[in-house]
Scaffold this motif. Structure first.
Motif, PDB file in Angstrom:
ATOM      1  N   ALA A 358      64.339  22.899 -80.096  1.00 28.61           N
ATOM      2  CA  ALA A 358      64.613  23.377 -81.049  1.00 28.61           C
ATOM      3  C   ALA A 358      66.024  24.605 -80.537  1.00 28.61           C
ATOM      4  N   ARG A 359      64.792  25.287 -78.974  1.00 29.84           N
ATOM      5  CA  ARG A 359      65.539  26.224 -78.076  1.00 29.84           C
ATOM      6  C   ARG A 359      66.616  25.288 -77.051  1.00 29.84           C
ATOM      7  N   LEU A 360      66.342  24.101 -77.148  1.00 32.85           N
ATOM      8  CA  LEU A 360      67.796  23.262 -77.123  1.00 32.85           C
ATOM      9  C   LEU A 360      69.313  24.330 -77.566  1.00 32.85           C
ATOM     10  N   LEU A 361      69.101  24.723 -78.958  1.00 32.52           N
ATOM     11  CA  LEU A 361      70.463  24.924 -78.996  1.00 32.52           C
ATOM     12  C   LEU A 361      70.850  26.626 -78.183  1.00 32.52           C
ATOM     13  N   ARG A 362      72.097  26.283 -77.901  1.00 23.58           N
ATOM     14  CA  ARG A 362      72.524  27.641 -76.641  1.00 23.58           C
ATOM     15  C   ARG A 362      73.747  27.979 -78.044  1.00 23.58           C
ATOM     16  N   LEU A 363      74.278  27.782 -79.222  1.00 22.43           N
ATOM     17  CA  LEU A 363      75.335  27.896 -79.334  1.00 22.43           C
ATOM     18  C   LEU A 363      75.573  29.473 -79.563  1.00 22.43           C
ATOM     19  N   PRO A 364      76.925  29.775 -79.203  1.00 25.36           N
ATOM     20  CA  PRO A 364      76.951  31.420 -79.475  1.00 25.36           C
ATOM     21  C   PRO A 364      77.049  32.458 -81.239  1.00 25.36           C
ATOM     22  N   GLY A 365      76.876  33.329 -81.149  1.00 24.61           N
ATOM     23  CA  GLY A 365      77.039  33.672 -82.080  1.00 24.61           C
ATOM     24  C   GLY A 365      75.832  33.943 -83.047  1.00 24.61           C
ATOM     25  N   ALA A 366      75.676  34.880 -84.282  1.00 23.48           N
ATOM     26  CA  ALA A 366      74.432  35.558 -84.972  1.00 23.48           C
ATOM     27  C   ALA A 366      73.091  34.443 -85.463  1.00 23.48           C
ATOM     28  N   VAL A 367      74.626  33.771 -86.468  1.00 27.38           N
ATOM     29  CA  VAL A 367      73.634  32.087 -87.300  1.00 27.38           C
ATOM     30  C   VAL A 367      72.796  31.125 -85.916  1.00 27.38           C
ATOM     31  N   ALA A 368      74.179  30.438 -85.030  1.00 27.68           N
ATOM     32  CA  ALA A 368      73.387  30.125 -84.101  1.00 27.68           C
ATOM     33  C   ALA A 368      71.539  30.818 -84.139  1.00 27.68           C
ATOM     34  N   THR A 369      71.724  31.854 -83.840  1.00 34.57           N
ATOM     35  CA  THR A 369      70.368  32.670 -82.694  1.00 34.57           C
ATOM     36  C   THR A 369      69.667  32.470 -84.010  1.00 34.57           C
ATOM     37  N   PRO A 620      61.991  35.910-100.449  1.00 28.11           N
ATOM     38  CA  PRO A 620      61.457  36.668 -99.956  1.00 28.11           C
ATOM     39  C   PRO A 620      62.359  36.884 -98.746  1.00 28.11           C
ATOM     40  N   GLU A 621      62.040  35.734 -97.691  1.00 27.74           N
ATOM     41  CA  GLU A 621      63.029  35.997 -96.587  1.00 27.74           C
ATOM     42  C   GLU A 621      64.408  36.123 -97.125  1.00 27.74           C
ATOM     43  N   LEU A 622      65.498  35.328 -97.503  1.00 26.02           N
ATOM     44  CA  LEU A 622      66.510  35.355 -97.694  1.00 26.02           C
ATOM     45  C   LEU A 622      66.889  36.609 -98.298  1.00 26.02           C
ATOM     46  N   ALA A 623      66.421  37.479 -99.346  1.00 26.26           N
ATOM     47  CA  ALA A 623      66.717  38.434 -99.349  1.00 26.26           C
ATOM     48  C   ALA A 623      66.572  39.649 -98.549  1.00 26.26           C
ATOM     49  N   SER A 624      65.403  39.753 -97.610  1.00 21.06           N
ATOM     50  CA  SER A 624      65.412  40.325 -96.763  1.00 21.06           C
ATOM     51  C   SER A 624      66.612  40.291 -95.655  1.00 21.06           C
ATOM     52  N   LEU A 625      67.585  39.321 -94.968  1.00 22.90           N
ATOM     53  CA  LEU A 625      68.070  38.632 -95.023  1.00 22.90           C
ATOM     54  C   LEU A 625      69.621  39.670 -95.129  1.00 22.90           C
ATOM     55  N   ARG A 626      69.955  39.157 -96.683  1.00 26.42           N
ATOM     56  CA  ARG A 626      70.837  39.913 -97.259  1.00 26.42           C
ATOM     57  C   ARG A 626      70.589  42.039 -97.104  1.00 26.42           C
ATOM     58  N   LEU A 627      69.670  42.416 -96.959  1.00 27.23           N
ATOM     59  CA  LEU A 627      69.256  43.690 -97.457  1.00 27.23           C
ATOM     60  C   LEU A 627      69.460  44.006 -95.499  1.00 27.23           C
ATOM     61  N   ALA A 628      69.344  43.356 -94.418  1.00 25.51           N
ATOM     62  CA  ALA A 628      70.224  43.660 -93.673  1.00 25.51           C
ATOM     63  C   ALA A 628      71.389  43.727 -92.983  1.00 25.51           C
ATOM     64  N   GLY A 629      72.293  43.185 -93.870  1.00 24.78           N
ATOM     65  CA  GLY A 629      73.757  42.562 -94.008  1.00 24.78           C
ATOM     66  C   GLY A 629      73.964  41.521 -94.117  1.00 24.78           C
ATOM     67  N   ALA A 630      73.473  40.544 -93.693  1.00 25.00           N
ATOM     68  CA  ALA A 630      74.166  38.751 -94.180  1.00 25.00           C
ATOM     69  C   ALA A 630      74.892  38.987 -94.981  1.00 25.00           C
ATOM     70  N   THR A 631      76.152  37.601 -95.209  1.00 24.99           N
ATOM     71  CA  THR A 631      76.729  38.007 -96.443  1.00 24.99           C
ATOM     72  C   THR A 631      76.024  36.528 -97.264  1.00 24.99           C
ATOM     73  N   ARG A 632      76.664  36.263 -97.959  1.00 28.32           N
ATOM     74  CA  ARG A 632      76.097  34.699 -98.510  1.00 28.32           C
ATOM     75  C   ARG A 632      76.454  33.517 -97.619  1.00 28.32           C
ATOM     76  N   ALA A 633      77.666  33.718 -97.692  1.00 30.58           N
ATOM     77  CA  ALA A 633      78.107  32.561 -96.574  1.00 30.58           C
ATOM     78  C   ALA A 633      76.649  32.503 -95.197  1.00 30.58           C
ATOM     79  N   GLN A 634      76.720  33.382 -94.424  1.00 31.73           N
ATOM     80  CA  GLN A 634      76.201  33.599 -93.408  1.00 31.73           C
ATOM     81  C   GLN A 634      74.367  32.894 -93.331  1.00 31.73           C
ATOM     82  N   ILE A 635      74.176  33.234 -94.940  1.00 29.04           N
ATOM     83  CA  ILE A 635      72.887  32.714 -95.538  1.00 29.04           C
ATOM     84  C   ILE A 635      72.666  31.438 -95.297  1.00 29.04           C
ATOM     85  N   LEU A 636      73.717  30.766 -96.109  1.00 29.17           N
ATOM     86  CA  LEU A 636      73.995  29.607 -96.308  1.00 29.17           C
ATOM     87  C   LEU A 636      74.040  28.231 -95.051  1.00 29.17           C
TER      88      LEU A 636
END
Length: 709
Positions: A358-369, A620-636
């Motif tokens: 999994a660590r080999l994935l080095r694409l840019p962007g918050a979603v990839a991270t 709970p994890e996905l709700a935390s991402l929404r509270l942190a500002g992630a959009t629904r599309a980003q979470i999906l």
């Protein structure tokens, strides 16, 4: 305890549904394959055809009986001849002097028949014949029919197919069901922590899980047996319609497949819960609550030891087989079983491989991270998704890659061993005169028997040469010693499989009709290759064998016209080799669908169940991402990206297993002096991976979409 178990099953029926379906289908498939296998053990009694109107048949000997050593004693072995010996002339004369004798319904009247029908009492015929011939009555008269072993050959091929499918079913179902149970238990750590806090003892937690597994196992196994009883006749019809089984093949009434499949299902269900129940029972209440949302202990000692053992056993057996008996790697039973050990070992050790992959994935962007870090942190979830994909890709790559590679190699070997322009094939070809400037080499299929030491007699498939000089000119066999041009009526060409294979040595062989032994000098020795290299003798040692192949070269179009009068199929050498070793036949496709379909079915069930369970508890994890500002599309995209990455990791691990197996096969072919024609089954691999990815995307996106509404 019973009340708690039933309440738990009712409350968590959705999480148990995937395991129930997988186990029920597994038991159903095992039952179906078992019923099919039981039907292949014995061919049905067939009415005699050639001597249907004769109550008694006198037949020449159809077995070669030789004495061999069995320890300090001597025993007799009987090997089937290609065709029965002619009935002794004196016996035939005496029979005709007493009774009416026929050579069989529709059979040609020859001077030396191999069997005759007699209209007389059987005991009187036996008294007259004595031990000079065989006296057949009743159903045994079928042994005098043309090709009496065809039913046995058909059942042997069908048995191999169903055995492979049954082995794949058992392996994949055990693996997927056990993984599903283990992952479902892992998701309930918080529940177990609460039970321990409420005063439940470790033993009570273990018994709770085992009782749930037993209840689920019994219900699913009973359902699977019912499904198998319904599916077995459908399987038989499919095999008959697809040309994989003879027209008379039907499912019998054996009981053992039901018992075997039922108790296998219950055992698998309990085995899948045992390890997890031990881990749950050993955890203290406080530790269980603290670790409820943290992936720790992803590779328990038992799993690590079992995975390492399977991996070392698979790799060790591959290496040992290559070093000692490389020809075994070309056989179905070897390239079916050994890759399963490797696959099982890699799958069990996958938690160790997931994080660095999994660590080999080095694409840019918050979603990839997020995808990379979540996949690396949630090792158990990622490994549970990757494992069924690994199994499917590895099975598709190793089973079909090995089978296709061996077939392609045999085709390339056959093409390389003839320098002819044309090859004519048929069951009984007529000899044709060679046109001016043409060279023709007619040969026939025959058999030879030879001793392998003092303890065994081996039957070899051989070819009988009509014109040794033309044969030597039109072939390019892998000669390691001697000269093909030295072949004559007093010599033989052998391969390295023969017990004696030095040029100039004399070997004793028995001919296809049982006559012999004849003493033949070894004129040349061939490399073993894929198993079709020799032996070769002249037609003098193939009594009764009809010409079934003519190699021809030179003479221009006149040669092709002359060959068309032989009564066989005329092809160029390239077309003949391709047709003889075709891989894309309807029978091969049906076999591939049967075996690969089983693996894909379980992969789909395992993936869907694992992702639905895993994503449904991430609220709970996905709700935390929404509270942190992630959009629904980003979470999906994050959730589906994690599923896709896990599928990719599983596919890469499966390809690694495939590379190891096919690499060893290539080395074995090289050691056997055979051409290396490896074939990676790209279509099955791509289709399997694509289907896994689609199922993973759907199974992760749907619950995530519902949780983020």
């Amino acid at each position: 305890m019973l009340t708690v178990v039933l309440s738990g099953l009712r409350a968590r029926w959705a999480s148990f549904l995937g395991g129930f379906v997988a186990l029920a289908l597994g038991v159903g498939l095992l039952t179906t394959m078992g019923l099919g296998l039981s039907a292949t053990f014995h061919a049905p009694e067939r009415s005699p055809q050639r001597f249907a109107s004769s109550p008694v048949v006198v037949q020449g000997r159809d077995r070669l009986v030789l004495d061999v050593l069995r320890g300090p004693d001597t025993a007799s072995v009987a090997l089937p001849l290609d065709r029965p010996q002619p009935v002794d002339k004196e016996v035939l004369r005496e029979l005709r002097a007493h009774w009416t004798v026929t050579t069989g319904d529709g059979a040609p009247h020859t001077a030396d028949p191999d069997a005759v029908g007699v209209d007389a009492p059987a005991d009187q015929v036996r008294t007259l014949v004595g031990d000079r011939a065989q006296v057949l009555t009743g159903a045994d008269r079928v042994r005098a029919d043309p090709d009496p072993e065809r039913d046995a050959r058909a059942l042997t091929a069908l048995n191999a197919l169903l055995g492979t499918a049954g082995g794949v079913t058992a392996f994949v179902s055990v693996f997927v069901v056990a993984s599903t149970f283990a992952f479902a238990v892992a998701l309930r750590r918080r529940e177990f922590g609460l039970l321990r806090t409420a005063g439940a003892t470790p033993g009570q937690v273990r018994r709770l899980l085992l009782a749930e597994a037993a209840a689920l196992g019994v219900l699913a196994s009973a359902t699977g047996c019912a499904l198998g009883a319904l599916g077995a006749p459908l399987l038989a019809r499919t095999l008959v319609d697809g040309g994989l089984a003879p027209a008379w093949f039907t499912i019998g009434g054996a009981d053992w497949p039901f018992h075997t499949a039922f108790w296998t299902g219950v055992t698998v269900a309990l085995s899948g819960a045992v390890a997890a129940s031990r881990r749950a029972g050993k955890t203290g209440p406080t530790a269980a609550l603290r670790d409820a949302d943290v992936d720790t202990d992803t590779l328990p000692l038992g799993r690590a030891l079992l995975g390492t053992g399977l991996l070392l056993a698979g790799a060790g057996l591959l290496a040992w087989t290559y070093a000692t008996e490389p020809s075994e790697l070309l056989k179905r039973k070897t390239y079916t079983t050994l890759p399963m050990l490797l696959t099982g070992g890699v799958a069990l050790l996958s938690p160790l491989l997931v994080r660095p992959a999994a660590r080999l994935l080095r694409l840019p962007g918050a979603v990839a991270t997020l995808v990379r870090e979540n996949s690396a942190a949630s090792v158990r979830r990622t490994a549970a998704i990757a494992a069924p994909v690994l199994v499917t890709v590895a099975l598709a790559g190793t089973l079909f890659g090995s089978a296709t590679s061996v077939t392609h190699t045999r085709g390339a070997e056959a093409r390389a061993q003839t320098t002819a322009q044309y090859v004519v094939t048929g069951t009984a070809l007529r000899t044709v005169p060679a046109p001016a400037g043409a060279l023709l080499s007619p040969t026939a299929t025959t058999s030879l028997f030879a001793r392998d030491g003092d303890e065994a007699v081996v039957k070899y498939g051989a070819r009988a040469v009509t014109d040794p000089a033309a044969f030597a000119a039109l072939t390019h066999l892998p000669v390691v010693a001697g000269d093909l041009r030295d072949l004559d009526d007093r010599s033989i060409v052998v391969n390295e499989e023969f017990a004696h294979h030095r040029v100039g040595e004399t070997v004793d062989v028995w001919r296809a009709d049982g006559s012999g032994p004849v003493h033949l000098r070894i004129a040349a020795v061939l490399a073993l290759g894929t198993g079709d290299n020799g032996p070769y003798v002249t037609r003098a040692h193939a009594p009764g064998a009809a010409i079934d192949r003519i190699d021809a070269s030179g003479g221009g179009t006149a040669t092709a016209r002359a060959l068309e009068t032989s009564g066989g199929t005329v092809r160029t050498a390239d077309a003949w080799a391709a047709a003889r070793h075709a891989t894309n036949t309807p029978q091969n496709r049906l076999g591939m669908i049967l075996v690969l379909g089983i693996a894909l079915l379980y992969t789909v069930i395992g993936l869907a169940n694992t992702l639905l369970m895993a994503t449904s508890v991430r609220g709970p994890e996905l709700a935390s991402l929404r509270l942190a500002g992630a959009t629904r599309a980003q979470i999906l995209r994050t959730v589906t990206g994690e599923a896709t990455l896990a599928v990719a990791i599983g596919a890469l691990l499966g390809l690694a297993v495939t590379a190891a197996v096919l690499g060893t096969l290539a080395a074995a072919l090289s050691a056997l002096s055979a051409p290396v024609a490896l074939a990676l089954p790209l279509t099955p691999l791509a289709a399997s991976t694509a289907l896994c990815a689609l199922v993973a995307l759907a199974s992760s996106a749907l619950p995530a979409w519902r949780l983020t509404r």
